[in-house]
Scaffold this motif. Sequence first.
Motif, PDB file in Angstrom:
ATOM      1  N   LEU A  31      44.179 -16.653 -19.976  1.00 23.35           N
ATOM      2  CA  LEU A  31      44.168 -15.223 -20.296  1.00 23.35           C
ATOM      3  C   LEU A  31      44.278 -14.380 -19.031  1.00 23.35           C
ATOM      4  CD1 LEU A  31      43.971 -12.918 -22.313  1.00 23.35           C
ATOM      5  CD2 LEU A  31      41.479 -13.115 -22.182  1.00 23.35           C
ATOM      6  N   GLY A  32      43.495 -14.700 -18.026  1.00 23.10           N
ATOM      7  CA  GLY A  32      43.562 -13.958 -16.770  1.00 23.10           C
ATOM      8  C   GLY A  32      44.923 -14.063 -16.117  1.00 23.10           C
ATOM      9  N   SER A  33      45.509 -15.235 -16.197  1.00 19.00           N
ATOM     10  CA  SER A  33      46.838 -15.446 -15.625  1.00 19.00           C
ATOM     11  C   SER A  33      47.891 -14.613 -16.351  1.00 19.00           C
ATOM     12  CB  SER A  33      47.191 -16.931 -15.701  1.00 19.00           C
ATOM     13  OG  SER A  33      48.491 -17.161 -15.269  1.00 19.00           O
ATOM     14  N   LEU A  34      47.808 -14.572 -17.674  1.00 22.15           N
ATOM     15  CA  LEU A  34      48.764 -13.777 -18.449  1.00 22.15           C
ATOM     16  C   LEU A  34      48.592 -12.287 -18.175  1.00 22.15           C
ATOM     17  CD1 LEU A  34      48.659 -15.664 -21.863  1.00 22.15           C
ATOM     18  CD2 LEU A  34      50.503 -15.692 -20.167  1.00 22.15           C
ATOM     19  N   LEU A  35      47.352 -11.844 -18.100  1.00 27.24           N
ATOM     20  CA  LEU A  35      47.111 -10.427 -17.815  1.00 27.24           C
ATOM     21  C   LEU A  35      47.587 -10.061 -16.414  1.00 27.24           C
ATOM     22  CD1 LEU A  35      43.606  -9.973 -19.469  1.00 27.24           C
ATOM     23  CD2 LEU A  35      45.835  -9.235 -20.346  1.00 27.24           C
ATOM     24  N   SER A  36      47.415 -10.966 -15.482  1.00 29.36           N
ATOM     25  CA  SER A  36      47.915 -10.740 -14.125  1.00 29.36           C
ATOM     26  C   SER A  36      49.439 -10.673 -14.121  1.00 29.36           C
ATOM     27  CB  SER A  36      47.427 -11.858 -13.206  1.00 29.36           C
ATOM     28  OG  SER A  36      47.913 -11.678 -11.909  1.00 29.36           O
ATOM     29  N   SER A  37      50.069 -11.553 -14.875  1.00 28.31           N
ATOM     30  CA  SER A  37      51.531 -11.524 -14.982  1.00 28.31           C
ATOM     31  C   SER A  37      52.005 -10.213 -15.577  1.00 28.31           C
ATOM     32  CB  SER A  37      52.032 -12.676 -15.857  1.00 28.31           C
ATOM     33  OG  SER A  37      51.796 -13.906 -15.255  1.00 28.31           O
ATOM     34  N   LEU A  38      51.273  -9.747 -16.556  1.00 26.57           N
ATOM     35  CA  LEU A  38      51.636  -8.487 -17.195  1.00 26.57           C
ATOM     36  C   LEU A  38      51.562  -7.338 -16.190  1.00 26.57           C
ATOM     37  CD1 LEU A  38      52.429  -7.348 -19.934  1.00 26.57           C
ATOM     38  CD2 LEU A  38      50.016  -6.992 -20.403  1.00 26.57           C
ATOM     39  N   TYR A  55      51.732  -7.606 -12.723  1.00 27.49           N
ATOM     40  CA  TYR A  55      52.514  -7.728 -11.491  1.00 27.49           C
ATOM     41  C   TYR A  55      53.953  -8.209 -11.676  1.00 27.49           C
ATOM     42  CZ  TYR A  55      47.971  -7.091  -9.395  1.00 27.49           C
ATOM     43  OH  TYR A  55      46.748  -6.583  -9.050  1.00 27.49           O
ATOM     44  N   GLU A  56      54.319  -8.624 -12.861  1.00 26.03           N
ATOM     45  CA  GLU A  56      55.688  -9.119 -13.087  1.00 26.03           C
ATOM     46  C   GLU A  56      56.679  -7.969 -12.949  1.00 26.03           C
ATOM     47  OE1 GLU A  56      58.772 -11.158 -13.342  1.00 26.03           O
ATOM     48  OE2 GLU A  56      56.952 -12.322 -13.701  1.00 26.03           O
ATOM     49  N   SER A 108      62.079  -8.386 -18.825  1.00 22.06           N
ATOM     50  CA  SER A 108      62.208  -9.352 -19.919  1.00 22.06           C
ATOM     51  C   SER A 108      61.058 -10.360 -19.896  1.00 22.06           C
ATOM     52  CB  SER A 108      63.555 -10.070 -19.860  1.00 22.06           C
ATOM     53  OG  SER A 108      63.658 -10.857 -18.693  1.00 22.06           O
ATOM     54  N   VAL A 109      60.570 -10.692 -18.711  1.00 19.73           N
ATOM     55  CA  VAL A 109      59.429 -11.601 -18.604  1.00 19.73           C
ATOM     56  C   VAL A 109      58.159 -10.879 -19.050  1.00 19.73           C
ATOM     57  CG1 VAL A 109      58.032 -13.006 -17.032  1.00 19.73           C
ATOM     58  CG2 VAL A 109      60.521 -12.959 -16.788  1.00 19.73           C
ATOM     59  N   ARG A 110      58.021  -9.621 -18.659  1.00 22.64           N
ATOM     60  CA  ARG A 110      56.862  -8.830 -19.105  1.00 22.64           C
ATOM     61  C   ARG A 110      56.828  -8.748 -20.628  1.00 22.64           C
ATOM     62  NH1 ARG A 110      54.136  -5.014 -15.946  1.00 22.64           N
ATOM     63  NH2 ARG A 110      54.183  -3.652 -17.755  1.00 22.64           N
ATOM     64  N   LEU A 111      57.989  -8.566 -21.237  1.00 19.60           N
ATOM     65  CA  LEU A 111      58.062  -8.512 -22.694  1.00 19.60           C
ATOM     66  C   LEU A 111      57.592  -9.829 -23.311  1.00 19.60           C
ATOM     67  CD1 LEU A 111      58.865  -7.093 -25.318  1.00 19.60           C
ATOM     68  CD2 LEU A 111      61.182  -7.978 -24.966  1.00 19.60           C
TER      69      LEU A 111
END
Length: 119
Positions: free
Chosen positions: A66-73, A75-76, A80-83
């Motif tokens: 979860l933390g990794s996904l939120l971080s990606s959201l 800083y990405e 298309s990756v954010r989506l």
Amino acid sequence: AVSDLAGRSDCDMNPYFDDLLPLIVGCLQVQSTEPEFRRAALQAMSRLVQNTGLVIEPYRRFPLLLGSLLSSLRYEVDPSVRLEVEVLLGTLGAVDPSEFAVYSGSRVSQSGMNSSGAI
């Protein structure tokens, strides 16, 4: 290929979930500069979870997900990756903070926030 198989309604992916989930999470942890690589891993996990219906299980098995996904959201840079991150978070669904604290090892206060300030 996994994403395509999991996206088919006639293909039951439950028998393969235990084998595929760690591989997909491993792909998400690779710091690839290629957005296609990250997007493919996110799509594969979304479709695998949709196909199997095991929506909370990835959080249980990988407490840092979860933390990794939120971080990606956060800083990405590739939209298309954010989506795809947003789609995956929506597919995985909401997490009960107290239950999440149990399998992530963090403490939750009365306000529902853990010691780092995250929910």
